[in-house]
Motif scaffolding. Sequence first.
Motif, mmCIF file in Angstrom:
data_model
loop_
_atom_site.group_PDB
_atom_site.id
_atom_site.type_symbol
_atom_site.label_atom_id
_atom_site.label_comp_id
_atom_site.label_asym_id
_atom_site.label_seq_id
_atom_site.Cartn_x
_atom_site.Cartn_y
_atom_site.Cartn_z
ATOM 1 N N SER A 79 54.598 5.980 21.447
ATOM 2 C CA SER A 79 56.003 6.377 21.427
ATOM 3 C C SER A 79 56.686 5.884 20.159
ATOM 4 O O SER A 79 56.717 4.693 19.873
ATOM 5 N N GLY A 80 57.242 6.821 19.396
ATOM 6 C CA GLY A 80 57.978 6.468 18.179
ATOM 7 C C GLY A 80 58.234 7.693 17.327
ATOM 8 O O GLY A 80 57.329 8.493 17.083
ATOM 9 N N GLY A 81 59.474 7.884 16.881
ATOM 10 C CA GLY A 81 59.850 9.067 16.131
ATOM 11 C C GLY A 81 59.608 8.956 14.637
ATOM 12 O O GLY A 81 59.034 7.985 14.146
ATOM 13 N N GLN A 82 60.078 9.956 13.923
ATOM 14 C CA GLN A 82 59.895 10.044 12.479
ATOM 15 C C GLN A 82 61.181 9.642 11.773
ATOM 16 O O GLN A 82 62.215 10.281 11.920
ATOM 17 N N GLY A 83 61.115 8.542 11.003
ATOM 18 C CA GLY A 83 62.260 8.113 10.215
ATOM 19 C C GLY A 83 62.401 8.950 8.956
ATOM 20 O O GLY A 83 61.552 9.789 8.638
ATOM 21 N N THR A 84 63.467 8.699 8.225
ATOM 22 C CA THR A 84 63.765 9.520 7.045
ATOM 23 C C THR A 84 62.710 9.386 5.955
ATOM 24 O O THR A 84 62.531 10.299 5.156
ATOM 25 N N THR A 85 62.013 8.270 5.896
ATOM 26 C CA THR A 85 60.984 8.083 4.864
ATOM 27 C C THR A 85 59.570 8.164 5.416
ATOM 28 O O THR A 85 58.615 7.948 4.677
ATOM 29 N N ASP A 86 59.442 8.481 6.706
ATOM 30 C CA ASP A 86 58.117 8.546 7.321
ATOM 31 C C ASP A 86 57.481 9.914 7.075
ATOM 32 O O ASP A 86 58.140 10.946 7.271
ATOM 33 N N PRO A 87 56.206 9.953 6.685
ATOM 34 C CA PRO A 87 55.539 11.242 6.497
ATOM 35 C C PRO A 87 55.293 11.979 7.807
ATOM 36 O O PRO A 87 55.220 13.200 7.842
ATOM 37 N N GLU A 88 55.143 11.233 8.875
ATOM 38 C CA GLU A 88 54.953 11.782 10.221
ATOM 39 C C GLU A 88 55.656 10.862 11.200
ATOM 40 O O GLU A 88 56.116 9.772 10.844
ATOM 41 N N SER A 89 55.724 11.303 12.455
ATOM 42 C CA SER A 89 56.278 10.412 13.468
ATOM 43 C C SER A 89 55.375 9.194 13.619
ATOM 44 O O SER A 89 54.160 9.261 13.384
ATOM 45 N N LEU A 109 48.626 10.773 24.479
ATOM 46 C CA LEU A 109 49.892 11.485 24.457
ATOM 47 C C LEU A 109 50.734 10.865 23.346
ATOM 48 O O LEU A 109 50.745 9.637 23.188
ATOM 49 N N ALA A 110 51.443 11.701 22.590
ATOM 50 C CA ALA A 110 52.293 11.204 21.507
ATOM 51 C C ALA A 110 53.720 11.661 21.743
ATOM 52 O O ALA A 110 54.007 12.865 21.778
ATOM 53 N N GLU A 111 54.603 10.713 21.934
ATOM 54 C CA GLU A 111 56.033 10.991 22.087
ATOM 55 C C GLU A 111 56.664 10.713 20.730
ATOM 56 O O GLU A 111 56.904 9.559 20.379
ATOM 57 N N GLY A 112 56.937 11.743 19.950
ATOM 58 C CA GLY A 112 57.346 11.562 18.565
ATOM 59 C C GLY A 112 58.799 11.835 18.270
ATOM 60 O O GLY A 112 59.150 12.115 17.114
ATOM 61 N N GLY A 113 59.674 11.758 19.258
ATOM 62 C CA GLY A 113 61.080 12.060 19.020
ATOM 63 C C GLY A 113 62.030 10.877 19.073
ATOM 64 O O GLY A 113 63.195 10.991 18.703
ATOM 65 N N SER A 114 61.568 9.726 19.507
ATOM 66 C CA SER A 114 62.473 8.603 19.786
ATOM 67 C C SER A 114 62.790 7.769 18.552
ATOM 68 O O SER A 114 61.973 7.617 17.651
ATOM 69 N N HIS A 115 64.005 7.219 18.546
ATOM 70 C CA HIS A 115 64.448 6.353 17.454
ATOM 71 C C HIS A 115 65.054 5.048 17.965
ATOM 72 O O HIS A 115 65.742 4.352 17.215
ATOM 73 N N LEU A 122 63.349 7.158 27.702
ATOM 74 C CA LEU A 122 63.819 8.449 28.203
ATOM 75 C C LEU A 122 62.871 9.578 27.828
ATOM 76 O O LEU A 122 62.536 10.433 28.655
ATOM 77 N N TYR A 123 62.406 9.587 26.580
ATOM 78 C CA TYR A 123 61.541 10.677 26.130
ATOM 79 C C TYR A 123 60.135 10.566 26.725
ATOM 80 O O TYR A 123 59.476 11.585 26.946
ATOM 81 N N THR A 124 59.687 9.353 26.984
ATOM 82 C CA THR A 124 58.408 9.206 27.681
ATOM 83 C C THR A 124 58.528 9.740 29.100
ATOM 84 O O THR A 124 57.608 10.390 29.613
ATOM 85 N N ALA A 125 59.664 9.500 29.734
ATOM 86 C CA ALA A 125 59.892 10.035 31.080
ATOM 87 C C ALA A 125 59.862 11.556 31.071
ATOM 88 O O ALA A 125 59.322 12.187 31.986
ATOM 89 N N ARG A 126 60.427 12.167 30.043
ATOM 90 C CA ARG A 126 60.440 13.624 29.947
ATOM 91 C C ARG A 126 59.043 14.171 29.637
ATOM 92 O O ARG A 126 58.666 15.224 30.142
ATOM 93 N N LEU A 127 58.311 13.450 28.808
ATOM 94 C CA LEU A 127 56.969 13.896 28.420
ATOM 95 C C LEU A 127 55.985 13.798 29.575
ATOM 96 O O LEU A 127 55.127 14.669 29.746
#
Length: 210
Positions: A79-89, A109-115, A122-127
């Motif tokens: 679980s972890g999203g993509q920051g402004t300088t990250d090439p990927e989540s 499973l990759a939850e790549g939307g959270s910040h 919350l996003y893991t619960a949705r995934l």
Amino acid sequence: MHKLWRLIEIGLLLLVGFGLATLAGILLYDAPERDDYAAIVVLSHGALPDGSLTAQSEARTRAGIALYETGIAPRLVMSGGQGTTDPESKAALMAALARSEGVPDEALLAEGGSHSTLQNALYTARLAPDLLEAPILLVTHRYHGARSIASFWWAGFEDIHFAAADPEEIIWPGAEWEPIKWAGNVLRAAGYSIASGIGLEGPQLDTVLN
């Protein structure tokens, strides 16, 4: 003026309380004992512009991989999203590391939307809503454990356990900010819950949890 000072006193007391909760989570840590978790959920710390994980993200990921390899859970959730300088989540980078260590795609499973930690939850619960009532094992550092458990409880998870990425040698950098982050979590979670309770929803509401 009296009311202002009273609010300041309450705020300081809350920060002290959050600090004590963080310290208790660090010093009173016990390794998990179950061997039948539904999933291991690894929370990211950060990534570098070159696509590598920060030392804490890598430590958490490797701890999750090691736990998965013991056979205590069939799934590994990053679980972890993509920051402004990250090439990927960060979730994608963590999952790539897991694959390189032999974890099969069907177990990942990759939850790549959270910040934030609240969004991790919350996003893991949705995934994976099937995990809400199942035993899950959160993997992060000790200083982040108590707040992570509280965040996942808020998101609806019912059976939450914790495994530290620093089970023996405690990692302290980051702990100094936890009381402030606790306070921010409480305010954001309360605001989100109230807004959701009156029917508001959607991506804009989710940004409250950033």
